[in-house]
Motif scaffolding. Structure first.
Motif, short mmCIF file in Angstrom:
data_model
loop_
_atom_site.label_atom_id
_atom_site.label_comp_id
_atom_site.label_asym_id
_atom_site.label_seq_id
_atom_site.Cartn_x
_atom_site.Cartn_y
_atom_site.Cartn_z
N PHE A 116 0.82 -1.21 0.00
CA PHE A 116 0.00 0.00 0.00
C PHE A 116 0.86 1.26 0.00
O PHE A 116 0.62 2.20 -0.76
CB PHE A 116 -0.96 0.00 1.19
N VAL A 117 1.87 1.31 0.86
CA VAL A 117 2.74 2.49 0.95
C VAL A 117 3.48 2.71 -0.37
O VAL A 117 3.56 3.84 -0.87
CB VAL A 117 3.72 2.37 2.13
N GLY A 118 4.00 1.64 -0.95
CA GLY A 118 4.70 1.77 -2.23
C GLY A 118 3.79 2.27 -3.33
O GLY A 118 4.16 3.15 -4.11
N PHE A 119 2.57 1.73 -3.39
CA PHE A 119 1.62 2.14 -4.42
C PHE A 119 1.18 3.59 -4.20
O PHE A 119 1.10 4.37 -5.15
CB PHE A 119 0.42 1.20 -4.43
N ALA A 120 0.91 3.96 -2.95
CA ALA A 120 0.49 5.33 -2.66
C ALA A 120 1.61 6.32 -2.99
O ALA A 120 1.36 7.38 -3.56
CB ALA A 120 0.10 5.44 -1.18
N TRP A 121 2.84 5.98 -2.63
CA TRP A 121 3.98 6.85 -2.94
C TRP A 121 4.10 7.03 -4.45
O TRP A 121 4.31 8.14 -4.94
CB TRP A 121 5.25 6.24 -2.38
N LEU A 122 3.95 5.94 -5.19
CA LEU A 122 4.05 6.03 -6.64
C LEU A 122 2.96 6.93 -7.22
O LEU A 122 3.23 7.77 -8.08
CB LEU A 122 3.97 4.63 -7.26
N LEU A 123 1.73 6.77 -6.74
CA LEU A 123 0.63 7.61 -7.23
C LEU A 123 0.88 9.08 -6.92
O LEU A 123 0.65 9.95 -7.77
CB LEU A 123 -0.69 7.16 -6.62
N ILE A 124 1.32 9.36 -5.71
CA ILE A 124 1.58 10.75 -5.32
C ILE A 124 2.72 11.33 -6.14
O ILE A 124 2.64 12.47 -6.63
CB ILE A 124 1.86 10.84 -3.81
N ALA A 125 3.78 10.57 -6.33
CA ALA A 125 4.92 11.06 -7.11
C ALA A 125 4.52 11.35 -8.55
O ALA A 125 4.87 12.40 -9.10
CB ALA A 125 6.07 10.04 -7.07
N VAL A 126 3.79 10.42 -9.16
CA VAL A 126 3.36 10.64 -10.54
C VAL A 126 2.42 11.83 -10.63
O VAL A 126 2.53 12.66 -11.54
CB VAL A 126 2.70 9.35 -11.10
N ALA A 127 1.49 11.94 -9.68
CA ALA A 127 0.55 13.07 -9.70
C ALA A 127 1.30 14.39 -9.54
O ALA A 127 1.02 15.35 -10.27
CB ALA A 127 -0.48 12.91 -8.59
N LEU A 128 2.24 14.45 -8.62
CA LEU A 128 3.01 15.69 -8.43
C LEU A 128 3.81 16.05 -9.69
O LEU A 128 3.85 17.21 -10.09
CB LEU A 128 3.95 15.56 -7.25
N LEU A 129 4.41 15.05 -10.28
CA LEU A 129 5.22 15.32 -11.48
C LEU A 129 4.34 15.70 -12.66
O LEU A 129 4.69 16.60 -13.43
CB LEU A 129 6.09 14.12 -11.80
N LYS A 130 3.22 15.03 -12.83
CA LYS A 130 2.32 15.35 -13.95
C LYS A 130 1.69 16.73 -13.78
O LYS A 130 1.62 17.50 -14.73
CB LYS A 130 1.22 14.30 -14.09
N LEU A 131 1.22 17.02 -12.58
CA LEU A 131 0.57 18.31 -12.35
C LEU A 131 1.53 19.48 -12.41
O LEU A 131 1.13 20.60 -12.72
CB LEU A 131 -0.17 18.29 -11.01
N SER A 132 2.80 19.22 -12.10
CA SER A 132 3.76 20.33 -12.11
C SER A 132 4.38 20.53 -13.49
O SER A 132 5.08 21.51 -13.69
CB SER A 132 4.84 20.07 -11.08
N GLY A 133 4.16 19.60 -14.41
CA GLY A 133 4.66 19.77 -15.76
C GLY A 133 6.09 19.32 -15.96
O GLY A 133 6.72 19.68 -16.96
N VAL A 134 6.64 18.52 -15.05
CA VAL A 134 7.99 18.00 -15.23
C VAL A 134 7.98 17.00 -16.38
O VAL A 134 7.11 16.17 -16.49
CB VAL A 134 8.49 17.31 -13.92
N GLU A 135 8.94 17.11 -17.27
CA GLU A 135 9.00 16.19 -18.42
C GLU A 135 10.27 15.39 -18.37
O GLU A 135 11.27 15.75 -17.93
CB GLU A 135 8.91 16.97 -19.72
#
Length: 135
Positions: A116-135
């Motif tokens: 659960f922690v690994g999956f949640a961390w991955l979702l949060i990291a991807v969301a932060l990177l996608k929303l911030s526009g990092v490419e």
């Protein structure tokens, strides 16, 4: 300051660690489940002789290979860690849940927690990177 500006100021090693860590955590959870399956499979299955739900999943994942055993242990862990709904449905015997070995239950909780922690961390990291526009 946006996350992209903040993230890009990190050293490259820290950026890579931030992105790899959820996979390491989740793989640790899978390793705990594999250990639990290898070491305690017979005890886990023998602990539920009267539970219809556990027996149905045993039939669904019938087989003697390691993957099918892991799936049986994982589904049994779901029954064990969230028993109230299954007891209400009549697919799990409450006495068998009470008598289940606590050391195995602890390993199942650790495995689910790490996944659960690994999956949640991955979702949060991807969301932060996608929303911030990092490419």
């Amino acid at each position: 300051m946006s996350f992209s500006a903040w993230f890009e100021t990190w050293p490259l090693d820290l950026q890579i660690a931030f992105l790899i860590t959820p996979f390491v955590i989740a793989l640790s959870g899978l390793a705990v489940q594999a250990y639990t399956t290898h070491r305690y499979y017979d005890r886990i299955i023998a602990a539920f002789p009267n539970s219809l739900g556990v027996k149905n999943y045993q039939r669904l994942w019938a087989g003697f290979d390691f993957v099918s055993r892991c799936m049986q242990v994982g589904s049994t862990g779901g029954f064990l860690l969230w028993p109230k709904i299954h007891i209400r449905q009549g697919t799990l015997d409450p006495e068998e849940v009470r008598n289940f070995p606590p050391d195995i239950k602890r390993l199942m909780r650790i495995s689910v927690g790490l996944l659960f922690v690994g999956f949640a961390w991955l979702l949060i990291a991807v969301a932060l990177l996608k929303l911030s526009g990092v490419e």
